[in-house]
Design an enzyme around this catalytic site. Structure first.
Site, PDB file in Angstrom:
ATOM      1  N   ASP A 128       0.832  -6.737  -6.174  1.00 40.07           N
ATOM      2  CA  ASP A 128      -0.449  -6.944  -6.486  1.00 40.07           C
ATOM      3  C   ASP A 128      -0.898  -6.046  -6.795  1.00 40.07           C
ATOM      4  O   ASP A 128      -1.811  -5.254  -6.686  1.00 40.07           O
ATOM      5  CB  ASP A 128      -1.296  -7.004  -5.070  1.00 40.07           C
ATOM      6  CG  ASP A 128      -0.566  -6.104  -3.753  1.00 40.07           C
ATOM      7  OD1 ASP A 128       0.370  -5.721  -3.923  1.00 40.07           O
ATOM      8  OD2 ASP A 128      -1.183  -6.373  -2.906  1.00 40.07           O
ATOM      9  N   GLU A 129      -0.090  -4.770  -7.898  1.00 35.43           N
ATOM     10  CA  GLU A 129      -0.565  -3.425  -7.860  1.00 35.43           C
ATOM     11  C   GLU A 129       0.023  -3.928  -9.726  1.00 35.43           C
ATOM     12  O   GLU A 129       0.943  -2.980 -10.387  1.00 35.43           O
ATOM     13  CB  GLU A 129      -0.088  -2.363  -7.316  1.00 35.43           C
ATOM     14  CG  GLU A 129      -0.108  -2.388  -5.788  1.00 35.43           C
ATOM     15  CD  GLU A 129       0.632  -1.400  -4.876  1.00 35.43           C
ATOM     16  OE1 GLU A 129       1.252  -0.563  -5.405  1.00 35.43           O
ATOM     17  OE2 GLU A 129       0.733  -1.529  -3.419  1.00 35.43           O
ATOM     18  N   GLU A 309       0.611   6.875  -7.460  1.00 34.73           N
ATOM     19  CA  GLU A 309      -0.680   5.762  -6.715  1.00 34.73           C
ATOM     20  C   GLU A 309      -1.827   6.161  -8.100  1.00 34.73           C
ATOM     21  O   GLU A 309      -2.278   7.315  -7.701  1.00 34.73           O
ATOM     22  CB  GLU A 309      -0.592   6.106  -5.529  1.00 34.73           C
ATOM     23  CG  GLU A 309       0.019   5.929  -4.457  1.00 34.73           C
ATOM     24  CD  GLU A 309       0.431   4.518  -4.384  1.00 34.73           C
ATOM     25  OE1 GLU A 309      -0.515   4.185  -4.531  1.00 34.73           O
ATOM     26  OE2 GLU A 309       0.959   4.242  -2.966  1.00 34.73           O
TER      27      GLU A 309
HETATM   28 ZN   LIG Z   1       2.929  -0.212  -3.652  1.00 36.08          ZN
END
Ligand SMILES: [Zn+2]
Ligand SMILES: *[C@@H]1O[C@H](CO)[C@@H](O)[C@H](O)[C@H]1NC(C)=O
Ligand SMILES: *[C@@H]1O[C@H](CO)[C@@H](O)[C@H](O)[C@H]1NC(C)=O
Ligand SMILES: *[C@@H]1O[C@H](CO)[C@@H](O)[C@H](O)[C@H]1NC(C)=O
Ligand SMILES: *[C@@H]1O[C@H](CO)[C@@H](O)[C@H](O)[C@H]1NC(C)=O
Length: 500
Positions: A128-129, A309
């Site tokens: 989901d990234e 991130e």
């Molecule tokens: Zn991750």
């Protein structure tokens, strides 16, 4: 017990042992070893769903504009055709559902080995990234479009072998969730340095196994995996021994802070983060995880990996991808080029034969070993800029050498020529006063010739003695076989019990 048999065995053993040191010199360095231990998939205890609470409920519309797995595959293959002379497309394995894990290698000599550092980018570790997989395709295309036009693109294509795996978890992507098709978090599926988890290979996920065997085949210098849900560059250690949230520095803490800062400083606004000073964080200080890919890369893969991130929202609307690409483009490029522009690089050769050596390279005060490649003897050691370092090259059977270097803002090239260790050949004439430096070829060469001559004479004597003994052994053998078989018949019961 048969006496002649025992004598023959000892003679052979001795003969082989005495030949051994000569062969041992040619052997390579240490191999990666895996700990074995009890398996415990206590997922609830080890998995954190840190950002789940932050995410709004999943709406399928959000996936509009993102490439499906089949579109990604098509895009990778089209790239391979369009940029054929600087790329090589290959698969490192398959997901649980049998989807190939495609990799694009970008280099002016794709698919070939060169004495250059290799870098890898891995996207979509968590299903989901998906921002990373989109940005990695943009990165590949940007390099292809700008090669021969932009100096940074030229540097990366010509001086680095870049390997891009846009999606490590295509099944998780298709299922719109974090884990793979077995719902295992792949960033918790690697062997851990503190706890005996994931130690049984047959229990690991195929995606994890693919990454681990990829690292055994390729000699990566550094890498980054791309995630979403925050904006920060995260570096090892990811776990702390006592499971507490605290700064847990690895031996190369300074080099990792440098790498993470290269990314955050070149980013649109990562370094302005209020939550993370400078836009970087130690993994365990943020929140410890176990079985992560990053620490495993550093410990077992010889590869300096950081975890990026790259967007606060895990699955932003597709129309934001162009902006996210612009925000991350320079970071993604400079992180790769920092491989060439920082640290110490060079090759290690044998002073005796001139051949490359897969030597161990360490830096005084840092408990970490980088191994030179066996084909070219090249090594690539990332180090924080602006420092003084003592670099030590060693190889079994050779004299260790060390040199003090100063690293400014640019990297340093340093080759080593190692001379054979004469203490293992005591018959050689002891030489005195030859302090060979990295590039000098003083008296050492002459001595080496002498040494080789002695070695050869020695070899011939051994072979001669060996053949005589072989002959004697064969002569006795016929009698012994008869005796032995008689004994065997007689004591078969007793023999069996004696064998444990
Ligand atoms: Zn991750
Ligand atoms: C696995 O971990 C759980 C929870 O920590 C524990 O209760 C269980 O006994 C462990 N199992 C094994 C085989 O070690
Ligand atoms: C790739 O092709 C381009 C255009 O044909 C050419 O200019 C370039 O030199 C080639 N590069 C390599 C590494 O072969
Ligand atoms: C960075 O910029 C984006 C978009 O311009 C914004 O949404 C985000 O809050 C900014 N983050 C920081 C840490 O400044
Ligand atoms: C160096 O690291 C190894 C693990 O890679 C560890 O076993 C050893 O104790 C460390 N040595 C020192 C002096 O810290």
């Amino acid at each position: 017990m048969d006496l002649t048999g025992a004598i023959c065995v000892s003679v052979f053993a001795l003969a082989l042992l005495s030949l051994f040191p000569i062969n041992a010199v040619a052997r390579g360095g240490d191999r990666i070893s895996f700990h074995s231990g009890a398996m415990n998939h206590s997922n609830g205890f080890l998995t954190r769903h840190l950002f789940e609470a932050k995410e709004p409920p999943f709406r399928e519309e959000i996936t509009w504009g993102y490439m499906s797995n089949f579109e990604l595959e098509k895009s990778i293959k089209e790239f391979g055709k369009r940029c054929a002379n600087i790329s090589y497309v290959y698969s490192i394995g398959e997901s649980v559902q049998g989807f190939p894990l495609w990799v694009i290698e970008i280099s002016d000599k794709p698919g070939q080995k060169e004495p250059e550092p290799s870098f890898k980018y891995i996207g979509n570790v968590h299903g989901d990234e998906p921002v990373g997989r989109e940005l990695l395709m943009r990165l590949a295309n940007w390099l292809c479009d700008n090669y021969m036009k932009d100096p940074l693109a030229n540097l990366i294509v010509e001086k680095v072998h870049l390997h891009i795996l846009p999606s490590m978890n295509p099944d998780g992507f298709a299922l719109r969730r974090r884990g793979n098709a077995n719902n295992v978090d792949l960033n918790r599926d690697f062997p851990d340095q503190f706890f005996p988890i994931n130690d049984v290979e047959s229990m690991r996920q195929p995606e994890t196994i693919a990454i681990m065997s990829w690292l055994k085949k390729k000699h990566f210098t550094a890498s980054a995996s791309l995630h979403g849900g925050a904006l920060v560059a995260n570096y090892p250690w990811d776990g702390s021994q006592d499971k507490r949230n605290k700064y847990y520095a690895c031996p190369d803490d300074a080099a990792f802070q440098f790498m993470a800062t290269v990314y955050s400083r070149s980013h649109h606004n990562m370094s302005l983060s209020k939550e993370f000073p400078g836009g970087i964080t130690n993994g365990a200080f943020w929140y410890p995880i176990y079985g992560g890919m990053q620490d495993w890369n550093y410990i077992h893969g010889g590869c300096f990996e950081i975890t990026l991130e790259i967007s606060d929202i895990k699955w932003p609307k597709a129309k934001e991808l162009d902006v996210l690409w612009e925000h991350n483009r320079m970071s993604m490029l400079t992180l790769i080029s920092s491989l060439v522009k920082a640290g110490v690089h060079g090759r290690v050769f044998s002073g005796e034969t001139g051949f490359p050596l897969p030597a161990s390279v360490i830096v005084e005060g840092i408990n970490y070993t980088v191994t030179a490649s066996s084909i070219y003897g090249d090594y690539h050691r990332i180090l924080a800029p602006r420092g003084s370092y003592k670099v030590i090259a060693s190889m079994p059977g050779y004299q260790t050498k060390s040199t003090q270097i100063q690293i400014g803002d640019e990297g340093v090239n340093l080759d080593f020529i190692l001379n054979p260790d004469e203490s293992i050949n005591k018959e050689a004439k002891p030489k005195k006063g030859c302090e060979c430096n990295c590039n000098c070829n003083c008296e050492g060469i002459g001595n080496t010739k002498l040494l080789q001559f002695f070695k050869r004479i020695h070899m011939e004597l051994y072979i001669f003695a060996f053949l005589i003994l072989l002959f004697l052994c064969l002569l006795f053998k016929r009698k012994s076989i008869l005796k032995f078989s008689r004994h065997n018949r007689q004591y078969i019961g007793a023999k069996r019990s004696a064998v444990v």
